[in-house]
Design an enzyme around this catalytic site. Structure first.
Site: not given
Ligand code: NAG
Ligand code: NAG
Ligand code: NAG
Length: 968
Positions: A649-650, A763
Site C-alpha cells: 500500500g505504501y 500489521d
C-alpha cells in the site's frame, strides 16, 4: 560600496526587486504591484522546487506558472501538484487582493497554517487538500468573510474545529475530513459563534477525524441548507439529535463508525431527500429505524448496531430506489419477501449475521442489476432456485448449507467485480518507454495521476462499466469546457475501502505533447481540488488526491534576463533618489533573504541533522545513514523493474547494492502515501532505535527530492508467506516452524516490552515476517506501527488499519488499538504455521474453521484434515496440540483474555521442549541445505521465482491474494 551594492543587485533576487520598485514608481501600470511581488518573492525563497519560470520581477506580466492577476494585482494562486515543499509563511498575507489559494497535493508543504492568513480579506477559495500541513487550524480563518470554499482535508491538522468558522456566512463548502481534529463540534453560544450559524453551507465533510462528544442538538435547524453531512469514522458519542430531522435538504448522511448510542429519532423519515444513509458500526439501540417514505433512498447501511430484534420490516420492499441494502448483524428475523428483490435498481443485499429463516425465494421478477445477495450466517433452510440466475447468492453458515451442501451458494466465490479499467478507443495500446503509459487513444505520454474517492456513492455494483464510462465522459466534458490540454482519461481498479468509499485510480493524459506543463497541471489539479468538476449523478461527494507530477517540461528563465538588465540601466541614471531606493531595496532584499533562509530551515525538519556536523550531530540516529536520492537511484539502477522485489500500500520495495557492497531493501513511499516530513523523521528516529536480531534493522533513509525512502537490511529468504505457500522452494518442517514462531514472537515481544516507547506493529502477518539465510524470523514493515504515546492509558485510538484475516475484531469494533491486537494477529499467524493456509481461503476463516473442527478428546484434536500434512505427521503430536492451544488463546475474542507476547514466547518455548528441542539453540544450517528444491541465491520475491516451475512440498500451491483487501 555603491558598486558592490549595484553588483549585488544584478544577482537574482535583488535585481528583480529593484525592477519592481523602479517600475512601481516610474511605470506603475505595466507591472505587478510591489506588495504582491514582494510577497511572492518571499514565498518563492521559502519554497523548494518552484517552477522555473518564477523569475524576474513581474509575476503578472510574465505569467508565472500558477499565478493569475487582474491588472497588476495577484488574484489567484493555483499550484496543485507542483511538487512544492516548504512552509506557508505569513508573507502570504500581503497579497491583499488574493481570491483563490490552492496549494493542493503538495505533500512537501508542511508546518502550520499561519494565523496571518486571516488578513486575506478577499479570499473566496482556500484549498489545501492533501498537503502535509499540521498544527491547529488558526481561528483567524473565521475572519475570511468572503470565503465560499474551505477545503483543508487530508492534512495533519490537530486540535479543535475553530468556532470562528461559524462567522463565514458565505461558506458553501466546508471540508475538514481526514485530519486529526479532536474535541467537539462547536455550536454558537451567545458570544461565541458556531457551525449552527452556517446557513448557506451545503457541505459538512468532517469524516476520518477524532471528533468526540455528542452531536450538538443545536447544530441543526430548519433554516439550514445542508446537502451532505459526513461525520463518519470519528469518536462521536451520545444519541443522534432529533433536530437532524429538521434539515429537509439533506441528501447524504454518514454517521457511521462512531460510538453513537440510544434510539434513532423517529422523525428521521421526514428526510425524504436522503439518498445515502450510513448509520453502521455504532451502538444504536431501540427499534430498527422505520424508513418508510424515504423514497429517494439508494444506499442504506445500518450494520452492526444493537437494535431490538425485529421481523423483516415492510420498507425492505417499499423503497423503490434502493440499490444497496446493507443490514449486517442488526437482529432481523423472519423470512424475506419475494417482493423485496423487485426494485429495478437493486444491486446488493447484504443481511449477513441475522436470523433470516425459511425459504429464500428471489422470484422471477427481480432487478436485472442484482449482483449479490449475501445471507451468510442466517437460518435459511431452503432456496427456490431457478435457471439462469446471474446473482451471486451466499448462504454459507445457514442450515441449508450445514449438511455438507456443495452448491455454489454454499461456498464463497471471491468474485472480484471491480476489475474495471478504461478500454482503448478502437486502437491498439502501444508499448511505451520509461514512465510513459499508453493512453486510451493509444498514444504514449506521461499522465497526471491520482486517486478519486467518492465518499457516499449511491451504488454498489462496481462491475458495471457503463457507470464508469459516464464518469470518464463527464471528466472529459469538463476538461474540454475549460479548454484544458487533456487528450483522454483512464480510470481503473475501483474498490471499496474500509469506510465504504469508492476509490478509483485516475490517469489524465495530456494532449498536443506527451507531458503537461505547469499551466496544464495547475488547471487540471484545480478543476479537481476546487470541485469545479461535478461527477455524474450517483457518485456523490468526492475528493481527489493528486500524485507528484515529475515530468514538467522545463520552461527556462534565461529569456527574461537581458530585458531586465536594460531596464536596470535605464533606471540607474535616475539620480540620487534612485540610489537611495537602491540602498533600501538592497537592505530589504537582504532581510527577505534572511527570512527566507530561516523559513527554509524551519520547513526542513532534517536541517539539524547535518551529516557534516562533527559534534552534536544526531545521537539518536546511531548507525543510520542519510542517503541522497542520487545514491539510491544509482544503487537500484534507477529504480528499475529488475530490482523491484515487492510492493504494498505504501509503494514499492527495491533491491539495491550500496557502494560498500551491502545488499539492501529500499522501501520507497509512492507519491500519495508519503507522510509529512516531521512524521517521517519521527518514524526514522523510532526505527533507528530498534535493534533486535528478530527485527529487520534500518540501514538508513532518504528525504530528498520530495522522496521518502527507508533503507533496510536485505533479508535473503523473503517472506514466511512465500515459504508457507511453497513459492520460495523452502520446505518448512515442524521444527523449523517452531523456531520461526519463536523468533517472530521474540521480535514482537521486543517491540511491545523493550522498545521505548513501546511499539504496536498493527500489521503482523506472514507477509511481514522475513526469513534470513538461516531461516531466522525477522519482523518487518513498521509502515502502520503506532507508538504507545501514553503507556498508562494502554491503548491508542486510531483509524482501523491492518489486513483482513489478521485484524483483531475487538480493535475493529472499538478502534482502540492495544498490544493485544498484535497478539490476535500473531495467533492467526500461528494457525497459518500449523495449516499453511491463508487466513481466509476458499471462503473459510481459519480461526472459525479450527475452532469448529476441534475436538480435544481426539488425537491431534481432530485437526488432521486442516493441519499441513507435514505438521500432522510430526513425531511429537503433543507439541502440535499445545501449539494449537496457544494459537487459540491468542485469538480469543476479548483482548484481556489473550496472553501477552512474553507469555506467548514462554508458551512456544514450552512447546519446543515438548518436541524435544532446546529453545535456546539456534538452527545452524543454511537454507540452501533445506529440503525441497534448491533455489540457489535466487530471492523469492524476484520475478523468476514467481514463475519458477519448481513446486515445493506444500498442500497449498495456489496462494490467494484476497487477504490484502485493506491495505494493498
Ligand atoms: C412506519 O412508518 C409508516 C409511515 O410513517 C407507518 O405507516 C408505519 O406504521 C410505521 N411502521 C412501524 C412499524 O412503526
Ligand atoms: C421464522 O422466524 C419467525 C420469527 O422469529 C417465526 O415466527 C417463524 O415461525 C420462523 N419460520 C420458520 C419457517 O422457521
Ligand atoms: C449499468 O448501469 C446502467 C446505468 O446506471 C444501467 O442502466 C444498466 O442497467 C446497468 N447494467 C447492469 C448490467 O447492471
Amino acid at each position: 560600496m555603491l558598486f558592490y551594492l549595484a553588483k549585488m543587485m544584478i544577482g537574482r533576487i535583488h535585481l528583480s526587486l529593484l525592477v519592481a520598485l523602479v517600475h512601481g514608481l516610474v511605470i506603475a501600470a505595466a507591472l505587478t504591484h510591489t506588495d504582491d511581488f514582494v510577497s511572492l518573492e518571499a514565498l518563492r525563497n521559502t519554497w523548494m522546487d518552484v517552477p522555473p519560470n518564477w523569475s524576474g520581477a513581474d509575476p503578472c506580466g510574465h505569467s508565472w506558472s500558477g499565478i493569475s492577476c487582474s491588472g497588476n494585482r495577484v488574484v489567484s494562486i493555483t499550484l496543485a501538484s507542483f511538487n512544492l515543499s516548504g512552509q506557508l509563511s505569513s508573507d502570504i498575507a500581503r497579497l491583499s487582493e488574493l481570491q483563490t489559494l490552492d496549494l493542493s497535493y503538495n505533500k512537501g508543504m508542511t508546518g502550520p497554517l499561519p494565523a496571518a492568513i486571516g488578513n486575506l480579506k478577499k479570499l473566496s477559495s482556500l484549498i489545501l487538500v492533501g498537503c502535509g500541513f499540521s498544527g491547529p487550524i488558526p481561528p483567524s480563518i473565521g475572519s475570511l468573510q468572503q470565503l465560499v470554499y474551505l477545503s483543508l482535508n487530508s492534512n495533519n491538522f490537530i486540535g479543535e474545529i475553530p468556532s470562528s468558522i461559524g462567522n463565514l456566512s458565505n461558506l458553501y463548502w466546508l471540508d475538514l475530513a481526514d485530519n486529526k481534529l479532536s474535541g467537539t463540534i462547536p455550536v454558537s453560544n451567545g458570544s461565541t459563534p458556531g457551525l449552527d450559524m452556517l446557513l448557506q453551507t451545503k457541505h459538512f465533510h468532517f469524516g476520518r477525524n477524532q471528533l468526540s462528544g455528542e452531536i450538538p442538538t443545536q447544530l441543526f435547524s430548519s433554516s439550514m441548507t445542508l446537502i451532505h453531512l459526513l461525520l463518519e469514522n470519528n469518536q462521536l458519542s451520545g444519541s443522534i439529535p432529533s433536530t437532524l430531522g429538521l434539515v429537509q435538504t439533506l441528501e447524504a448522511v454518514r454517521l457511521d463508525r462512531n460510538s453513537l448510542s440510544g434510539p434513532v429519532p423517529q422523525n428521521l423519515n421526514n428526510l425524504t431527500s436522503i439518498q445515502e444513509l450510513f448509520l453502521a458500526n455504532n451502538q444504536l439501540s431501540g427499534p430498527l429505524p422505520n424508513l418508510t417514505g424515504m423514497n429517494s433512498l439508494n444506499y442504506v447501511d445500518m450494520s452492526n448496531n444493537s437494535f431490538d430484534a425485529t421481523n423483516v420490516p415492510p420498507w425492505f420492499s417499499s423503497l423503490q430506489s434502493l440499490t444497496s441494502l446493507i443490514m449486517e448483524n442488526t437482529h432481523i428475523r423472519g423470512q424475506l419477501p419475494v417482493s423485496m428483490f423487485s426494485p429495478f435498481q437493486l444491486q446488493t443485499v447484504s443481511l449477513k449475521n441475522n436470523r433470516i429463516n425459511g425459504t429464500l425465494n428471489i422470484g422471477s421478477i427481480y432487478s436485472s442489476q442484482l449482483k449479490v445477495i449475501d445471507l451468510q450466517n442466517n437460518l435459511v433452510d431452503a432456496f427456490t432456485q431457478r435457471a439462469g440466475y446471474s446473482v451471486q447468492i451466499i448462504l454459507v453458515d445457514n442450515p441449508i448449507c450445514t449438511e455438507g451442501g456443495t452448491e455454489n451458494y454454499c461456498t464463497f466465490l471471491y468474485q472480484s467485480n471491480s476489475s474495471y479499467s478504461t478500454p482503448a478507443e478502437n486502437c491498439t495500446p502501444l508499448p511505451c518507454d520509461a514512465d510513459k503509459l499508453s493512453s486510451p487513444t493509444c498514444k504514449c505520454a506521461y499522465p497526471y495521476t491520482g486517486t478519486l474517492s467518492f465518499r457516499a456513492p449511491s451504488f454498489s455494483n462496481f462491475g458495471n462499466s457503463s457507470v464508469f464510462a459516464s464518469l470518464e465522459k463527464k471528466l472529459m466534458d469538463t476538461f474540454r469546457s475549460r479548454s484544458l490540454p487533456v487528450d483522454s482519461v483512464s480510470l481503473n481498479n475501483p474498490t471499496k475501502d474500509i469506510d465504504s468509499y469508492l476509490v478509483l485510480n485516475l490517469q489524465v493524459f495530456p494532449s498536443g505533447q506527451d507531458y503537461f506543463n505547469y499551466t496544464g497541471i495547475s488547471g487540471v489539479g484545480f478543476m479537481l481540488s476546487n470541485q469545479t468538476f461535478k461527477p455524474p449523478h450517483g457518485f456523490g461527494p468526492f475528493y481527489f488526491i493528486g500524485n507528484n507530477y515529475p515530468y514538467f517540461a522545463g520552461l527556462t528563465s534565461a529569456s527574461h534576463k537581458s530585458s531586465r538588465t536594460g531596464v536596470f540601466i535605464g533606471a540607474a541614471v535616475c539620480g540620487i533618489v534612485l540610489l537611495l531606493l537602491l540602498l533600501l531595496a538592497g537592505l530589504y532584499a537582504l532581510c527577505q533573504r534572511k527570512r527566507a533562509e530561516t523559513a527554509t530551515k524551519k520547513s526542513d525538519p532534517f536541517a539539524s541533522w547535518d551529516p557534516n556536523a562533527k559534534s552534536g550531530g544526531v545521537p539518536q540516529l546511531k548507525g543510520t545513514k542519510s542517503f541522497s536520492f542520487g545514491e539510491l537511484k544509482r544503487c537500484t539502477d534507477n529504480f528499475s523493474d529488475m530490482n523491484d522485489v515487492g510492493s504494498g500500500g505504501y509503494g514499492k520495495v527495491y533491491r539495491g547494492i550500496l557502494s560498500n557492497g551491502q545488499v539492501v531493501a529500499i522501501k520507497r513511499a509512492q507519491q500519495g502515501s508519503s507522510q509529512g516530513g516531521l512524521e517521517f523523521k519521527t518514524e526514522i528516529e523510532l526505527l533507528s532505535r530498534v535493534h533486535h536480531k528478530n527485527v529487520v534493522s534500518l540501514v538508513g533513509f532518504c528525504f530528498d527530492h520530495g522522496e521518502q525512502m527507508l533503507v533496510y537490511e536485505f533479508i535473503a529468504n523473503g517472506t514466511l508467506k512465500d515459504s508457507l505457500s511453497g513459492r520460495s522452494g523452502i520446505r518448512l518442517d515442524w521444527v523449523r516452524r517452531l523456531r520461526i514462531a519463536l523468533g517472530a514472537a521474540k521480535g514482537l515481544q521486543y517491540l511491545h516490552d523493550l522498545a521505548n516507547p513501546p511499539i504496536i506493529h498493527r500489521d503482523i502477518k506472514s507477509n511481514n515476517i522475513l526469513l534470513d539465510e538461516r531461516l531466522n524470523a525477522k519482523v518487518a514493515d513498521f509502515g502502520l506501527s503506532k507508538l504507545m504515546g501514553d503507556p498508562e492509558k494502554g491503548h491508542v485510538t486510531t483509524q482501523v488499519k491492518g489486513t483482513m484475516g489478521y485484524l483483531d475484531p475487538e480493535y475493529y469494533m472499538t478502534q482502540q488499538l492495544t498490544d493485544k491486537s498484535d497478539v490476535y494477529s500473531f495467533g492467526v499467524l500461528l494457525l497459518e504455521l500449523l495449516t499453511s493456509r491463508s487466513p481466509i481461503e476458499r471462503g473459510k476463516y481459519i480461526v472459525m474453521e479450527v475452532k469448529e473442527a476441534m475436538d480435544k478428546s481426539k488425537d491431534l484434536y481432530n485437526l488432521q484434515e486442516i493441519l499441513d500434512p507435514i505438521v500432522a505427521s510430526s513425531t511429537a503430536p503433543k507439541s502440535v496440540e499445545k501449539f494449537v492451544d496457544l494459537a487459540l488463546m491468542c485469538v480469543q475474542e476479548l483482548g484481556v483474555n489473550r496472553p501477552s507476547m512474553s507469555e506467548v514466547v514462554k508458551g512456544i518455548e514450552n512447546v519446543m521442549e515438548l518436541a524435544g528441542l532446546n529453545p535456546n539453540v539456534e538452527s545452524v544450517s543454511t537454507s540452501s541445505s533445506y529440503g525441497g528444491t534448491s533455489k540457489g541465491s535466487e530471492h523469492p520475491y524476484s520475478n523468476e521465482s514467481l514463475f519458477a516451475s519448481t513446486v515445493a512440498y506444500s498442500p497449498t500451491s495456489v496462494v490467494e491474494e484476497n487477504d490484502r483487501v485493506q491495505r494493498d
